[in-house]
Design a protein around this motif. Structure first.
Motif, PDB file in Angstrom:
ATOM      1  N   SER A 119       0.859  -1.182   0.000  1.00 37.80           N
ATOM      2  CA  SER A 119       0.000   0.000   0.000  1.00 37.80           C
ATOM      3  C   SER A 119       0.897   1.234   0.000  1.00 37.80           C
ATOM      4  O   SER A 119       1.880   1.291   0.756  1.00 37.80           O
ATOM      5  CB  SER A 119      -0.896   0.013   1.244  1.00 37.80           C
ATOM      6  OG  SER A 119      -1.748  -1.117   1.247  1.00 37.80           O
ATOM      7  N   PRO A 120       0.596   2.212  -0.828  1.00 36.80           N
ATOM      8  CA  PRO A 120       1.493   3.381  -0.911  1.00 36.80           C
ATOM      9  C   PRO A 120       1.491   4.190   0.377  1.00 36.80           C
ATOM     10  O   PRO A 120       0.457   4.352   1.035  1.00 36.80           O
ATOM     11  CB  PRO A 120       0.902   4.186  -2.072  1.00 36.80           C
ATOM     12  CG  PRO A 120      -0.542   3.751  -2.155  1.00 36.80           C
ATOM     13  CD  PRO A 120      -0.568   2.319  -1.728  1.00 36.80           C
ATOM     14  N   THR A 121       2.650   4.711   0.705  1.00 38.44           N
ATOM     15  CA  THR A 121       2.762   5.599   1.865  1.00 38.44           C
ATOM     16  C   THR A 121       2.442   7.037   1.488  1.00 38.44           C
ATOM     17  O   THR A 121       2.110   7.849   2.348  1.00 38.44           O
ATOM     18  CB  THR A 121       4.183   5.537   2.453  1.00 38.44           C
ATOM     19  OG1 THR A 121       5.119   5.949   1.446  1.00 38.44           O
ATOM     20  CG2 THR A 121       4.519   4.122   2.902  1.00 38.44           C
ATOM     21  N   HIS A 122       2.572   7.364   0.198  1.00 43.06           N
ATOM     22  CA  HIS A 122       2.331   8.715  -0.278  1.00 43.06           C
ATOM     23  C   HIS A 122       1.573   8.661  -1.600  1.00 43.06           C
ATOM     24  O   HIS A 122       1.718   7.712  -2.383  1.00 43.06           O
ATOM     25  CB  HIS A 122       3.638   9.475  -0.472  1.00 43.06           C
ATOM     26  CG  HIS A 122       4.381   9.726   0.793  1.00 43.06           C
ATOM     27  ND1 HIS A 122       5.079   8.735   1.463  1.00 43.06           N
ATOM     28  CD2 HIS A 122       4.530  10.868   1.542  1.00 43.06           C
ATOM     29  CE1 HIS A 122       5.631   9.247   2.548  1.00 43.06           C
ATOM     30  NE2 HIS A 122       5.317  10.530   2.618  1.00 43.06           N
ATOM     31  N   ARG A 123       0.765   9.675  -1.815  1.00 45.21           N
ATOM     32  CA  ARG A 123      -0.033   9.726  -3.039  1.00 45.21           C
ATOM     33  C   ARG A 123       0.770  10.248  -4.210  1.00 45.21           C
ATOM     34  O   ARG A 123       0.564   9.846  -5.353  1.00 45.21           O
ATOM     35  CB  ARG A 123      -1.258  10.607  -2.803  1.00 45.21           C
ATOM     36  CG  ARG A 123      -2.253  10.609  -3.952  1.00 45.21           C
ATOM     37  CD  ARG A 123      -3.547  11.316  -3.554  1.00 45.21           C
ATOM     38  NE  ARG A 123      -3.288  12.710  -3.214  1.00 45.21           N
ATOM     39  CZ  ARG A 123      -3.319  13.717  -4.109  1.00 45.21           C
ATOM     40  NH1 ARG A 123      -3.572  13.446  -5.398  1.00 45.21           N
ATOM     41  NH2 ARG A 123      -3.095  14.943  -3.747  1.00 45.21           N
TER      42      ARG A 123
ATOM     43  N   SER B 165       9.517   2.406  -5.815  1.00 44.15           N
ATOM     44  CA  SER B 165       8.362   1.715  -6.397  1.00 44.15           C
ATOM     45  C   SER B 165       7.391   1.265  -5.314  1.00 44.15           C
ATOM     46  O   SER B 165       6.175   1.508  -5.398  1.00 44.15           O
ATOM     47  CB  SER B 165       8.839   0.507  -7.208  1.00 44.15           C
ATOM     48  OG  SER B 165       9.622   0.895  -8.303  1.00 44.15           O
ATOM     49  N   LEU B 166       7.882   0.618  -4.271  1.00 38.35           N
ATOM     50  CA  LEU B 166       7.006   0.110  -3.216  1.00 38.35           C
ATOM     51  C   LEU B 166       6.416   1.242  -2.380  1.00 38.35           C
ATOM     52  O   LEU B 166       5.275   1.155  -1.924  1.00 38.35           O
ATOM     53  CB  LEU B 166       7.780  -0.856  -2.319  1.00 38.35           C
ATOM     54  CG  LEU B 166       8.222  -2.170  -2.991  1.00 38.35           C
ATOM     55  CD1 LEU B 166       8.969  -3.054  -1.999  1.00 38.35           C
ATOM     56  CD2 LEU B 166       7.027  -2.925  -3.574  1.00 38.35           C
ATOM     57  N   LEU B 167       7.159   2.322  -2.170  1.00 45.20           N
ATOM     58  CA  LEU B 167       6.625   3.454  -1.410  1.00 45.20           C
ATOM     59  C   LEU B 167       5.421   4.076  -2.100  1.00 45.20           C
ATOM     60  O   LEU B 167       4.520   4.618  -1.449  1.00 45.20           O
ATOM     61  CB  LEU B 167       7.696   4.508  -1.198  1.00 45.20           C
ATOM     62  CG  LEU B 167       8.803   4.186  -0.187  1.00 45.20           C
ATOM     63  CD1 LEU B 167       9.849   5.286  -0.174  1.00 45.20           C
ATOM     64  CD2 LEU B 167       8.223   3.989   1.220  1.00 45.20           C
ATOM     65  N   LEU B 168       5.391   4.013  -3.431  1.00 46.47           N
ATOM     66  CA  LEU B 168       4.288   4.590  -4.199  1.00 46.47           C
ATOM     67  C   LEU B 168       3.264   3.544  -4.624  1.00 46.47           C
ATOM     68  O   LEU B 168       2.374   3.828  -5.436  1.00 46.47           O
ATOM     69  CB  LEU B 168       4.830   5.317  -5.421  1.00 46.47           C
ATOM     70  CG  LEU B 168       5.694   6.554  -5.136  1.00 46.47           C
ATOM     71  CD1 LEU B 168       6.178   7.183  -6.424  1.00 46.47           C
ATOM     72  CD2 LEU B 168       4.945   7.575  -4.299  1.00 46.47           C
ATOM     73  N   GLY B 169       3.414   2.307  -4.100  1.00 47.99           N
ATOM     74  CA  GLY B 169       2.434   1.275  -4.402  1.00 47.99           C
ATOM     75  C   GLY B 169       2.565   0.667  -5.771  1.00 47.99           C
ATOM     76  O   GLY B 169       1.583   0.168  -6.335  1.00 47.99           O
TER      77      GLY B 169
END
Length: 997
Positions: free
Chosen positions: A48-52, A327-331
């Motif tokens: 799940s992204p931490t930031h939009r 990549s994972l931080l933004l989902g």
């Protein structure tokens, strides 16, 4: 007749090209890029992204110590503690702000680093060549994943991004700028700011990721170096932009600031030095924290290191770790070809590290899937040697473990991803030994054939042209026959030889067959030339020079070794000088030898240091190791040197009264003007760079100095070459009427020809000086002084050789018992004897010495990119790459072009036809000798690189030196063929006027 000699030289050139091509095909491999994409259709391969949204800012060449709170000592006021916002926020908000040092894999050029940042994959050594005109990235990447997810990406800055991702950015939010105008320090940065700030201010703007790539810091480094007041101003501008961006960020936007690579002490990059591979990474979250306040991250997950010269260790990661992390931080799914490992601090959202466990698991599974796919590809056999170890490490990972065993799981998964990275780094440094062997075979047989041709010309004497006509039929026929054999070999054995294609087979068969035919075509009397005595007389400087490449230490210090060998190469001439039969010859030999030695020693004062030479080397070509501007003394000497050099050349010609005719025009008007304009360009470039007249005159100075450079080169190419082609001779012919003693009361006409004794040599020297004038503007100011010393050294060596031949001629005449023979017109003519290799050796060594003295080393960072903008203010194809190539290889080309002077100097066009034949033979022999010297160095470099291909320093030392040797051979061969075709062998005016009967 001229075409016969040219065909011989072109054949040698062909053999060299064939050997270089096959060897480099095996030595410098590119990796297989898989086109698979991580599609993640089930949604189980991401978080799940931490930031939009995210703002990704790249400050080109942002070295880690530019941001570090603990920079190395001594602290520079120009680039340390200038960009202070990252260290301030990291100290104030340790769970929201993180500062890392990233290792950027070499080659540290922008295109390759962008590939690594966005795909998580590795480059190979040869990839650097695509930095100027790169193609689109066909691998799965972070940018590609954004596009697949329907995200809108805004971009502004370095147009390299739009080259490699041509269809990935929103067309209404894309603002590329020219990336190669190194002299423009502000346009790109101002353009990024002008578009980025309004984008962040508009809260309704529809974008998901905004990328801004600033270039000013990199351009200041290239042009002025890191220790310059302009660097401080530029970094202050960047700090201001960062503060503005942070103020405009909302809580759902992640800020990522990074450098694509670092820069060395003088502001350049491209190699693998510590300063070049060190890049900064700062990640800041204004909203949600990234690290749990009570997180206890195990020490084995946190790699640290000391930046060179620093006392406090810093957190250290791989640059390719950014691809899976972002990549994972933004989902998003991790790019398919990624070999990076997620950064622990950015996923430790809870005390126990559950999110990090999930992220690392996805990371390890992605790397495993990539390796399995690569294993099944056409290049999968490359993994054979490491596959069992990789599988063993993977089996040790237990995905379903209890919470108390998570530390072991983290350790095992991290070990697997890092082992995969290490294996692939070695994998893409693999070699195709078969192709290398084919290339070495051609280099060996070609060197042997060239040696025999050189010796054969000494034996054949006047019959060399008739033999060349016959031999040309042999090697042309054998080339076609060899190609047929290569085709047959391809059909029968290509399946057993990796990488062997049809073209390689045809090329190898053609070149090998013709080499063997030339070797076997010696007449029965020829082998007698190769006696024990001739083997003992093999030039020792060449042997020692070739042996240098067997040691990394000697290769690193080759510039000092060459200086010693060059001075040593004139010792035989000095010995002859002491024993000369007349005082005039004695003084000439010793005096001109001393002048040659002084020039060589003065040239050695100019140095540019390799990283491996520190701390025992000090830069003198530039103002300092961190300021790539010319020393102040050179600025004062440049203009007088440009004016004095033509006068010095004229004085040498005056010795033989050959300073007449075209020489008088070229040396008193065209050459001084061209050299002065070339120096004026670089003087103005220095004042422009230092803003000595203020920034308001920058555009005017740029226009004026561009005009100077164009006038310099254009004048030489148009007026100089045209004059030499039409009026090549340096003669003064006068007629007068005198009383005829045989007919009282009548007179007769007496014709006086002044400069006749050096007709050939003076004409060719003028031709050579025009190429010197072309190289002058392409070389930086310190190089101008060096080129002037080179010209004087060559002329001094010509006078030494001429005097030594006079001594040998006198000794031969008196030894014959017929002293009256000295009265014969050609008794002491240099053309009457064969060229000695020892006479060529100083010139060949001087070419290598000049390469080092003009500010070059066998390293990528020593390339002088400023030369690309001599004739144009922006990058212009193909002119800019040609100027950089001319700047780098020009010394070798120029001095190889001077080789025929050894056979033409002080040679008069006597009526005997045999004289012309001997002169042409000696000129061809001089060209072959110069080609042979550098081909021997190439062969030695290739053999040593192949033998030491598993050496720790292969890519840092041996591979660049081999590439330099290969390019040098190409430049030398081109110079020799050009000199024969244009300067001596085929110039109709020179041949017509020189045929005085």
């Amino acid at each position: 007749m001229a075409a016969k000699g040219l065909s011989l030289l072109l054949w040698v050139f062909f053999i060299h090209l064939a050997g270089i091509y096959l060897y480099t095909r095996g030595f410098l491999l590119t990796r297989l890029a898989l086109s698979d994409v991580n599609r993640c259709e089930d949604g189980q391969c991401t978080l799940s992204p931490t930031h939009r949204r995210a703002v990704v800012l790249i400050i080109d060449a942002l070295r880690f110590d530019f941001l570090s709170p603990h920079p190395p000592e001594p602290v520079s006021p120009y680039h340390h503690h200038v960009i202070t916002l990252p260290q301030e926020l990291t100290a104030r908000k340790p769970t929201h702000s993180f500062l890392f040092e990233m290792f950027s894999d070499p080659p540290t050029t922008t295109l390759q680093r962008l590939k690594g940042i966005t795909t998580g994959s590795l480059p190979t050594f040869i990839d650097m060549g695509s930095n100027f005109g790169g193609s689109s990235i066909n691998e799965d990447s972070f940018i590609g994943q954004l596009k697949a997810a329907g995200k809108k990406v805004a971009f502004m800055g370095d147009d390299t991004w739009t080259t490699v991702f041509p269809d990935s950015f929103d067309p209404n939010m894309t603002f590329p700028y020219d990336s190669f105008n190194v002299e423009d320090l502000h346009t790109v940065d101002n353009g990024v700011t002008e578009h980025l700030v309004p984008l962040l201010q508009d809260r309704k703007a529809a974008w998901d990721v905004a990328i801004g790539h600033f270039l000013g810091v990199d351009h200041v480094g290239h042009r002025l170096g890191p220790d310059h007041p302009t660097m401080k101003l530029k970094q202050q501008q960047m700090d201001g932009v960062l503060r503005q961006v942070v103020d405009l960020l909302d809580n759902e936007t992640l800020l990522v600031l990074l450098g694509d690579h670092g820069m060395d002490r003088k502001g350049d990059h491209g190699g693998d030095g510590d300063y070049e591979t060190s890049a900064a990474l700062w990640i800041y979250s204004k909203g949600p924290q990234l690290l749990h306040p009570k997180a206890a991250i195990p020490e084995h997950l946190l790699t640290t290191r000391l930046f060179p010269g620093a006392t406090v260790p810093n957190r250290h990661i791989q640059q390719i770790d950014l691809a899976p992390t972002l990549s994972l931080l933004l989902g998003l799914p991790i790019p398919f070809n990624n070999l990076g490992t997620v950064i622990p601090e950015l996923f430790w959202h809870d005390k126990a590290g559950k999110v990090y466990t999930r992220a690392l698991t996805l990371n390890a599974q992605q790397v495993k899937h990539y390796l399995d796919t690569y294993r099944a590809s056409s290049s999968g056999t490359e993994l054979d040697s490491a596959w069992d170890d990789l599988e063993r490490t993977w089996r040790a990972i237990n995905i379903d473990v209890k919470a108390e065993d998570q530390d072991a799981q983290w350790r095992d998964m991290t070990a697997y991803t890092r082992q995969a990275l290490a294996v692939c780094r070695m994998l893409w440094a693999q070699f195709n030994v078969s192709l290398m062997t084919l290339g070495l075979t051609l280099l060996i047989t070609g060197t042997i054939a060239t040696t025999l041709l050189y010796l054969k010309l000494s034996v054949l004497q006047e019959q060399w042209e008739s033999w060349t006509s016959e031999a040309r039929r042999w090697y042309v026929t054998s080339m076609f026959s060899g190609a047929l054999l290569g085709f047959a070999g391809y059909i029968s054995i290509s399946r057993y030889v990796k990488g062997l294609e049809l073209f390689e087979s045809l090329l190898f068969g053609s070149a090998l067959a013709s080499s063997l035919v030339v070797i076997a075509s010696a007449p029965p009397s020829f082998p007698g030339v190769i006696t024990v005595r001739s083997l003992v007389r093999i030039p020792l400087p060449l042997v020692l020079h070739a042996l240098v490449f067997a040691s990394n230490s000697f290769t690193v210090w080759e510039d000092r070794v060459v200086t010693f060998l060059l001075i040593s190469s004139i010792v035989p001439f000095v010995r002859v000088g002491f024993a000369a039969p007349t005082s005039r010859l004695r003084y000439r030999i010793l005096g001109f030898s001393g002048l040659f030695a002084v020039c060589v020693r003065l040239m050695a004062v100019s140095t540019v240091c390799r990283e491996e030479q520190q701390p025992y080397c000090h830069v003198t070509f530039f103002a300092s190791s961190s300021l790539p501007s010319p020393p102040s003394l050179v600025i004062w000497l440049s203009m007088p040197t440009a004016i004095a050099l033509p006068w010095v050349i004229k004085r040498f010609l005056k010795i033989s009264q050959s300073d007449k005719g075209s020489a008088a025009i070229v040396l008193t008007s065209i050459l001084p003007f061209a050299l002065f304009m070339g120096s004026a360009f670089w003087v103005l470039e220095h004042f422009d760079s230092s803003e000595a007249f203020g920034p308001e005159l920058t555009s005017t100075l740029r226009w004026v100095r561009t005009l100077f450079a164009r006038l310099s080169m254009g004048g030489v190419l148009s007026l100089g070459c045209a004059l030499w082609w039409l009026v090549p001779l340096c003669l003064k012919i006068s007629t007068e009427s005198i009383p005829d003693p045989t007919a009282p009361g009548q007179s007769k006409r007496e014709v006086t020809v002044i400069g006749f004794a050096n007709t050939y040599g003076a004409s060719y020297l003028i031709f050579w000086s025009l190429f010197l004038a072309l190289l002058y503007p392409a070389t930086q100011l310190t190089g101008h002084v060096i080129l002037a010393l080179v010209a004087v050294a060559i002329l001094a060596h010509l006078e030494v050789v001429d005097s030594v031949r006079d001594v040998q001629g006198l000794e031969a005449v008196f030894a014959s018992g017929n002293p009256s023979a000295i009265l014969k017109p050609d008794a002491l003519q240099p053309a009457s004897t064969s060229l000695r290799f020892s006479e060529l050796t100083p010139l060949a060594l001087l070419a290598v010495h000049t390469f080092f003295a003009t500010g070059h080393q066998a390293t990528i960072p020593s390339i002088q990119w400023k030369a690309a903008f001599v004739l144009t203010p922006t990058l212009t194809y193909p002119l800019s790459p040609l100027l950089v190539t001319f700047n780098t290889l020009g010394p070798h080309f120029l001095i190889a072009l001077a080789a025929p002077l050894l056979t033409l100097w002080n040679v008069a066009p006597l009526p005997q036809p045999a004289t012309d034949v001997r002169v042409r033979r000696n000129a061809a022999q001089a060209g072959l000798g110069m080609m042979l010297y550098h081909a021997t160095l190439l062969l030695s470099s290739a053999v040593c690189s192949a033998w030491l291909r598993r050496h720790l320093m292969v890519w840092k030392i041996f591979a660049p030196r081999f590439m330099l040797s290969a390019l040098t051979v190409v430049a030398v061969d081109l110079a020799v063929c050009s000199g024969w075709a244009s300067g001596w062998g085929m110039c109709p005016a020179a041949r017509r006027h020189c045929s005085l009967r």
